[in-house]
Design a protein around this motif. Sequence first.
Motif, PDB file in Angstrom:
ATOM      1  N   ASP A 241       0.819  -1.214   0.000  1.00  0.00           N
ATOM      2  CA  ASP A 241       0.000   0.000   0.000  1.00  0.00           C
ATOM      3  C   ASP A 241       0.856   1.267   0.000  1.00  0.00           C
ATOM      4  O   ASP A 241       0.594   2.221   0.716  1.00  0.00           O
ATOM      5  CB  ASP A 241      -0.978   0.005   1.174  1.00  0.00           C
ATOM      6  CG  ASP A 241      -2.095   1.023   0.992  1.00  0.00           C
ATOM      7  OD1 ASP A 241      -2.416   1.369  -0.165  1.00  0.00           O
ATOM      8  OD2 ASP A 241      -2.633   1.504   2.023  1.00  0.00           O
ATOM      9  N   GLY A 242       1.927   1.246  -0.791  1.00  0.00           N
ATOM     10  CA  GLY A 242       2.772   2.425  -0.963  1.00  0.00           C
ATOM     11  C   GLY A 242       3.775   2.679   0.145  1.00  0.00           C
ATOM     12  O   GLY A 242       4.511   3.659   0.093  1.00  0.00           O
ATOM     13  N   ASP A 243       3.842   1.809   1.160  1.00  0.00           N
ATOM     14  CA  ASP A 243       4.774   1.995   2.278  1.00  0.00           C
ATOM     15  C   ASP A 243       6.111   1.330   1.925  1.00  0.00           C
ATOM     16  O   ASP A 243       6.335   0.145   2.196  1.00  0.00           O
ATOM     17  CB  ASP A 243       4.196   1.399   3.554  1.00  0.00           C
ATOM     18  CG  ASP A 243       5.047   1.678   4.776  1.00  0.00           C
ATOM     19  OD1 ASP A 243       6.111   2.331   4.650  1.00  0.00           O
ATOM     20  OD2 ASP A 243       4.654   1.231   5.872  1.00  0.00           O
ATOM     21  N   ILE A 244       7.000   2.095   1.316  1.00  0.00           N
ATOM     22  CA  ILE A 244       8.257   1.557   0.788  1.00  0.00           C
ATOM     23  C   ILE A 244       9.109   0.935   1.885  1.00  0.00           C
ATOM     24  O   ILE A 244       9.786  -0.069   1.666  1.00  0.00           O
ATOM     25  CB  ILE A 244       9.027   2.660   0.034  1.00  0.00           C
ATOM     26  CG1 ILE A 244       8.186   3.148  -1.148  1.00  0.00           C
ATOM     27  CG2 ILE A 244      10.383   2.166  -0.444  1.00  0.00           C
ATOM     28  CD1 ILE A 244       8.698   4.413  -1.807  1.00  0.00           C
ATOM     29  N   ALA A 245       9.063   1.483   3.085  1.00  0.00           N
ATOM     30  CA  ALA A 245       9.873   0.962   4.188  1.00  0.00           C
ATOM     31  C   ALA A 245       9.511  -0.475   4.543  1.00  0.00           C
ATOM     32  O   ALA A 245      10.327  -1.192   5.125  1.00  0.00           O
ATOM     33  CB  ALA A 245       9.729   1.858   5.412  1.00  0.00           C
TER      34      ALA A 245
END
Length: 129
Positions: free
Chosen positions: A72-76
């Motif tokens: 969901d777009g949370d690259i970390a």
Amino acid sequence: MVPTRVLAGAAALLAAACVTAAPAAAAPLPSSLTLTATTDGHAPHVVELTCDPVAGNHPDAELACYQLAQVDGDIATMPGTEAHIFCPMIFQPITVTADGLWRGRPVTFQDKYTNSCERDNKTGNLFRF
């Protein structure tokens, strides 16, 4: 007694009302990122990535968008490569950044890795350009 045609007509009107009353699927919110990878001592490489629909000049935009959607777009929290590859002990630091929007939410990410192999193990295909 109500004629059969009247009942059939009423049923058809009711079915049409139910179909038109259903909410339309909302269009995805914008997903557009500027991705940068800079190896120490070299000029930065910059690409644009757009998802929903897939576009931009990322060399494998479809896979990068798929991997971003998984987190969901949370690259970390990206899982990186499926089978973590043993990386050579070559010290060639690389800094990556991502700035933009993921489905309407702001995204800002920056991290530094020992080399591109470690970067790929941590971020999958996203910064592989």
